[in-house]
Write an enzyme that holds these catalytic residues in place. Structure first.
Site, PDB file in Angstrom:
ATOM      1  N   HIS A   1      -0.524 -27.184  38.199  1.00  0.00           N
ATOM      2  CA  HIS A   1      -1.231 -25.914  38.332  1.00  0.00           C
ATOM      3  C   HIS A   1      -0.427 -24.859  37.588  1.00  0.00           C
ATOM      4  O   HIS A   1       0.734 -24.625  37.890  1.00  0.00           O
ATOM      5  CB  HIS A   1      -1.399 -25.510  39.797  1.00  0.00           C
ATOM      6  CG  HIS A   1      -2.179 -24.225  39.960  1.00  0.00           C
ATOM      7  ND1 HIS A   1      -3.529 -24.209  40.191  1.00  0.00           N
ATOM      8  CD2 HIS A   1      -1.781 -22.929  39.904  1.00  0.00           C
ATOM      9  CE1 HIS A   1      -3.949 -22.947  40.271  1.00  0.00           C
ATOM     10  NE2 HIS A   1      -2.905 -22.150  40.099  1.00  0.00           N
ATOM     11  N   CYS A   2      -1.061 -24.225  36.604  1.00  0.00           N
ATOM     12  CA  CYS A   2      -0.375 -23.233  35.772  1.00  0.00           C
ATOM     13  C   CYS A   2      -0.751 -21.834  36.242  1.00  0.00           C
ATOM     14  O   CYS A   2      -1.911 -21.423  36.090  1.00  0.00           O
ATOM     15  CB  CYS A   2      -0.745 -23.418  34.308  1.00  0.00           C
ATOM     16  SG  CYS A   2       0.034 -22.220  33.208  1.00  0.00           S
ATOM     17  N   PRO A   3       0.187 -21.066  36.793  1.00  0.00           N
ATOM     18  CA  PRO A   3      -0.157 -19.708  37.254  1.00  0.00           C
ATOM     19  C   PRO A   3      -0.495 -18.769  36.102  1.00  0.00           C
ATOM     20  O   PRO A   3      -1.222 -17.795  36.304  1.00  0.00           O
ATOM     21  CB  PRO A   3       1.115 -19.256  37.981  1.00  0.00           C
ATOM     22  CG  PRO A   3       2.211 -20.070  37.374  1.00  0.00           C
ATOM     23  CD  PRO A   3       1.603 -21.397  37.043  1.00  0.00           C
TER      24      PRO A   3
ATOM     25  N   ASN B   1      -5.185 -21.497  36.772  1.00  0.00           N
ATOM     26  CA  ASN B   1      -6.043 -22.673  36.806  1.00  0.00           C
ATOM     27  C   ASN B   1      -5.179 -23.922  36.802  1.00  0.00           C
ATOM     28  O   ASN B   1      -4.013 -23.881  36.381  1.00  0.00           O
ATOM     29  CB  ASN B   1      -6.977 -22.686  35.596  1.00  0.00           C
ATOM     30  CG  ASN B   1      -8.204 -23.549  35.812  1.00  0.00           C
ATOM     31  OD1 ASN B   1      -8.410 -24.114  36.890  1.00  0.00           O
ATOM     32  ND2 ASN B   1      -9.038 -23.660  34.793  1.00  0.00           N
TER      33      ASN B   1
END
Length: 304
Positions: free
Chosen positions: A157-159, A163
């Site tokens: 999960h890439c902040p 997303n």
């Protein structure tokens, strides 16, 4: 760090964006909003306050790099017939591609595990039950605590894009890394030309704020470009290695020293073709393209 936060005002913020027509709860988690818009298509949005703030920072980072690189550095030199028009056009191209890739990576469905019924005629005998969302999923799927859903072949999960990076948007994330690296490289070399090659600007109005404080604006751009070059370059190398070995970031975190006999080494061509889908490789770096899968996602069976 990844625990879900309840923010009372978030629904009001999302409604203001026009994204309040969520899909039924049986299809998506309460943290996901999906809306179909003309031209843009089907957009996927994660309701997470920290993620929205991080994505906003990423967008402002791009705004500053584009504005300063063009308005403060390149365009004045182009007016003085020092910077070539093709070089400036290449800077604009990298900037446009970068923001398009950011939009796609942030709004594409990362690969939500679909609802499977007996009518679909899919063998789910080797699937497992998620103990968090109580939904059957393939073995390489993972439950994201931010998105509150299981994602097919989830990488992480890439902040910064608010997303997940999974089976369906991994190619868009790689495009973002590539174009952000290119934009940072262009900004770095623009500043090197500005400092060491181009003569002082002749047509610039030194009383304007941007030219009066040009030195500090360029210092900030230089620092941003160097940081982004290192960050994007590191991630590009890491993601490339993961693709060749057919592993994800989560799998590396869970088992950092896997048995070499269990790793499937493959060529870069086959790895990138599987990620980007069918079609000409000339369009693999084009953010607005749609991905045509080579095989359904639920056939991935290597364990998480």
């Amino acid at each position: 760090m990844y625990e879900k936060e309840e923010v009372p005002s978030l629904s009001t913020f999302v409604s203001g964006l026009g994204l309040d027509n969520a899909a039924p709860s049986s299809e998506y988690s309460s943290n996901i909003i999906v809306k179909s818009l003309p031209i843009l298509g089907r957009l996927h949005f994660v309701k997470d306050r920290n993620g929205i703030l991080s994505l906003t920072f990423t967008f402002l980072y791009w705004v500053y790099g584009t504005w300063c690189g063009l308005v403060v550095v390149l365009l004045p030199h182009m007016r003085d017939k020092q910077a070539s028009e093709p070089f400036v056009a290449l800077y604009v191209l990298c900037s446009v591609m970068c923001i398009c890739a950011l939009f796609r990576a942030a709004t594409l469905n990362p690969g939500r595990v679909p609802l499977i019924s007996e009518k679909d005629n899919i063998d789910t005998s080797d699937w497992e039950m998620c103990d968090k969302c109580q939904r059957k999923r393939p073995k390489r799927a993972h439950h994201c605590r931010r998105c509150q859903q299981c994602v097919l072949r989830m990488d992480h999960h890439c902040p910064w894009i608010n997303n997940c990076v999974g089976e369906e948007n991994h190619y868009a994330f790689m495009q973002l890394l590539f174009w952000a690296f290119c934009l940072s490289w262009m900004a770095f070399w623009s500043l090197m030309l500005h400092y060491w090659y181009y003569p002082a600007c002749i047509t610039c109005d030194k009383e304007l704020f941007i030219f009066e404080h040009e030195k500090w604006l360029n210092y900030l751009l230089l620092a941003s470009a160097i940081v982004m070059l290192a960050f994007m370059g590191f991630n590009l190398i890491g993601q490339n290695m993961n693709l060749i070995m057919d592993r994800t970031t989560l799998e590396n975190m869970k088992d950092p020293h896997p048995d070499i006999s269990t790793i499937r080494i493959r060529s870069e061509w086959s790895a990138y073709r599987e990620m980007c889908g069918s079609g000409s490789m000339l369009f693999w770096l084009f953010p607005c393209r749609s991905r045509k899968v080579l095989r359904p996602s639920y056939f991935y069976s290597s364990p998480v």
